[in-house]
Design a protein around this motif. Structure first.
Motif, PDB file in Angstrom:
ATOM      1  N   ARG A 257      37.240  -3.825 -12.472  1.00 36.11           N
ATOM      2  CA  ARG A 257      35.698  -3.943 -11.408  1.00 36.11           C
ATOM      3  C   ARG A 257      36.239  -5.021 -10.277  1.00 36.11           C
ATOM      4  O   ARG A 257      35.767  -5.079  -9.560  1.00 36.11           O
ATOM      5  N   PHE A 258      36.775  -6.183 -10.938  1.00 37.44           N
ATOM      6  CA  PHE A 258      36.966  -7.460 -10.206  1.00 37.44           C
ATOM      7  C   PHE A 258      37.817  -6.804  -9.005  1.00 37.44           C
ATOM      8  O   PHE A 258      37.529  -7.515  -7.676  1.00 37.44           O
ATOM      9  N   GLU A 259      38.861  -6.180  -9.382  1.00 33.43           N
ATOM     10  CA  GLU A 259      39.734  -6.301  -8.334  1.00 33.43           C
ATOM     11  C   GLU A 259      39.159  -5.259  -7.081  1.00 33.43           C
ATOM     12  O   GLU A 259      39.477  -5.063  -6.098  1.00 33.43           O
ATOM     13  N   GLU A 260      38.540  -4.140  -7.787  1.00 32.19           N
ATOM     14  CA  GLU A 260      37.987  -3.303  -6.727  1.00 32.19           C
ATOM     15  C   GLU A 260      37.050  -3.991  -5.939  1.00 32.19           C
ATOM     16  O   GLU A 260      37.027  -3.756  -4.679  1.00 32.19           O
ATOM     17  N   THR A 261      36.122  -4.868  -6.319  1.00 35.47           N
ATOM     18  CA  THR A 261      35.232  -5.880  -5.642  1.00 35.47           C
ATOM     19  C   THR A 261      36.080  -6.663  -4.511  1.00 35.47           C
ATOM     20  O   THR A 261      35.662  -6.657  -3.415  1.00 35.47           O
ATOM     21  N   VAL A 262      37.185  -7.353  -4.960  1.00 35.22           N
ATOM     22  CA  VAL A 262      37.914  -7.991  -3.845  1.00 35.22           C
ATOM     23  C   VAL A 262      38.553  -7.101  -2.872  1.00 35.22           C
ATOM     24  O   VAL A 262      38.609  -7.407  -1.594  1.00 35.22           O
ATOM     25  N   GLU A 263      39.023  -5.813  -3.289  1.00 40.21           N
ATOM     26  CA  GLU A 263      39.340  -4.796  -2.101  1.00 40.21           C
ATOM     27  C   GLU A 263      38.272  -4.460  -1.378  1.00 40.21           C
ATOM     28  O   GLU A 263      38.325  -4.058  -0.020  1.00 40.21           O
ATOM     29  N   THR A 264      36.727  -4.397  -1.957  1.00 39.90           N
ATOM     30  CA  THR A 264      35.927  -3.818  -1.152  1.00 39.90           C
ATOM     31  C   THR A 264      35.329  -5.070  -0.089  1.00 39.90           C
ATOM     32  O   THR A 264      35.420  -4.827   1.199  1.00 39.90           O
ATOM     33  N   VAL A 265      35.555  -6.311  -0.334  1.00 35.41           N
ATOM     34  CA  VAL A 265      35.213  -7.330   0.310  1.00 35.41           C
ATOM     35  C   VAL A 265      36.384  -7.665   1.630  1.00 35.41           C
ATOM     36  O   VAL A 265      36.160  -7.777   2.705  1.00 35.41           O
ATOM     37  N   ALA A 266      37.674  -7.249   1.217  1.00 34.01           N
ATOM     38  CA  ALA A 266      38.731  -7.463   1.947  1.00 34.01           C
ATOM     39  C   ALA A 266      38.681  -6.315   2.997  1.00 34.01           C
ATOM     40  O   ALA A 266      38.865  -6.333   4.410  1.00 34.01           O
ATOM     41  N   SER A 267      38.140  -5.181   2.595  1.00 31.10           N
ATOM     42  CA  SER A 267      37.800  -3.861   3.545  1.00 31.10           C
ATOM     43  C   SER A 267      36.826  -4.259   4.458  1.00 31.10           C
ATOM     44  O   SER A 267      36.938  -4.000   5.684  1.00 31.10           O
ATOM     45  N   VAL A 268      35.675  -4.723   4.015  1.00 34.22           N
ATOM     46  CA  VAL A 268      34.484  -4.947   4.981  1.00 34.22           C
ATOM     47  C   VAL A 268      34.891  -6.067   5.982  1.00 34.22           C
ATOM     48  O   VAL A 268      34.566  -5.946   7.119  1.00 34.22           O
ATOM     49  N   ALA A 269      35.513  -7.118   5.303  1.00 29.14           N
ATOM     50  CA  ALA A 269      35.854  -8.290   6.304  1.00 29.14           C
ATOM     51  C   ALA A 269      36.878  -7.826   7.323  1.00 29.14           C
ATOM     52  O   ALA A 269      36.646  -8.138   8.520  1.00 29.14           O
TER      53      ALA A 269
END
Length: 358
Positions: A257-269
């Protein structure tokens, strides 16, 4: 293209499986010649031993005056293959380099390339595909050259280690801009708009994920490429992404879940930066000031490539409170699904399920 400087190399020879079978056959001939004292058997034995000795001699010089260089990108994305360019130089004046196998060393050694022939004084290049499944800084695995030409009984080996490192970014997905429509600003009340905003801001080139209704057809026809109208939703274009990296042992599959959250932040950014927003990222351990443009994309990815779980000892909310005076929109991101969509601090926790992937 510059090739990496070699740091450590090791050469040796080894007897491969056909070589051991050859020795196994040689032993009965040796015993028979010894017991019978027949000259013919001694002649056969001498031929076999000479053949084996010649294999050792050729293997010992097979990779002499041969150098390997490789060049890898400085950064790659997690779980996305990238190419490592391998250059093999044959510095010998007379002998060609024939039948060389390139192997990747590691927990599971495997052949990754094959070069049939390199003439004297020339070089050959091959591309090797690599992939990393975790973010962060990773060293490239060592490569080994193997040459058993011509008999295949004894092989000459050359291990190459250059300490080359690759920074692995989180994966970036295409997401829609209106995914943040329902996230309120810290200092502004969200307005209802059909797109990113309700005020004309600029014209820019179309990127994947844009709404085709925003294409300006006349300008696109005149310029020969798709041009879209960009609307401003807020007076301020600074978006602060607050990534909560606090470790939660009670959360199942926290690492995933942590990796998915980091990827979500990267995608939004990245999505926001490509729409000319300014993006800032804050975590309990780190802070990236706001910025825009391609250079800032790399800063965002470099920061997210190294981010990891924290123990929660540092006051995360206090750091965000210090940014309250900034005229910005705050978007929280957390690996805890129970917090998704809830109101916290100065904004709302982003719900990845509301993101629309383009």
């Amino acid at each position: 293209m510059m090739f990496g400087k070699q740091v450590n190399k090791k050469r040796y020879i080894r007897v491969c499986a056909p070589g051991w079978w050859f020795v196994f056959i040689l032993l009965p001939v040796l015993l028979a010649a010894w017991n019978t004292a027949f000259n013919l058997l001694y002649l056969v034995l001498g031929g076999l031993v000479s053949f084996l000795a010649l294999s050792f001699l050729l293997a010992s010089v097979a990779l002499k005056n041969v150098e390997l260089y490789r060049n890898a990108p400085r950064a790659a994305y997690r779980n996305q293959p990238f190419q490592v360019h391998v250059r093999l130089e044959n510095k010998r004046r007379w002998w060609p380099l024939v039948s060389v196998r390139v192997e990747r060393l590691g927990s599971e050694p495997a052949p990754v390339a094959y070069i049939l022939r390199v003439p004297p004084g020339e070089a050959a290049r091959v591309a090797v595909e690599e992939v990393f499944t975790r973010r962060g800084v990773h060293k490239l695995p060592a490569y080994r050259l193997v040459c058993g030409f011509p008999f295949g009984l004894v092989e000459g080996c050359y291990i190459h280690r250059d300490g080359a490192e690759v920074l692995v970014y989180p994966r970036v997905h295409n997401v829609r801009a209106n995914a943040l429509d329902r996230v309120p600003s810290s200092s502004h009340t969200a307005t209802q708009g059909a797109d990113d905003g309700d005020e004309f801001y600029a014209l820019r080139e179309y990127v994947v994920g844009d709404d085709i209704r925003r294409i300006v057809w006349r300008v696109s026809a005149r310029m020969g490429k798709w041009i879209v109208r960009e609307l401003a939703r807020y007076n301020s274009r600074l978006v602060i992404l607050a990534l909560d990296t606090t470790y939660n042992p009670s959360l199942d599959n926290f690492d995933e879940r942590f990796e998915e959250t980091v990827e979500t932040v990267a995608s939004v950014a990245i999505m926001l930066l490509r729409r000319r927003h300014e993006v800032s990222i804050i975590t309990p351990d780190d802070f990236l000031p706001g910025g825009d443009g391609k250079a800032h994309e790399r800063k965002v990815l470099r920061m997210l490539a190294r981010v990891g779980p924290t123990d929660g000892a540092k006051p995360f909310q206090e750091k965000i409170d210090a940014l309250e005076t900034l005229d910005s929109m705050v978007v929280y991101a957390s690996p805890d699904p129970e917090l998704w969509g809830t109101q916290t601090g100065h904004g709302k926790v982003l719900d990845p399920r509301e993101l629309v992937h383009g």
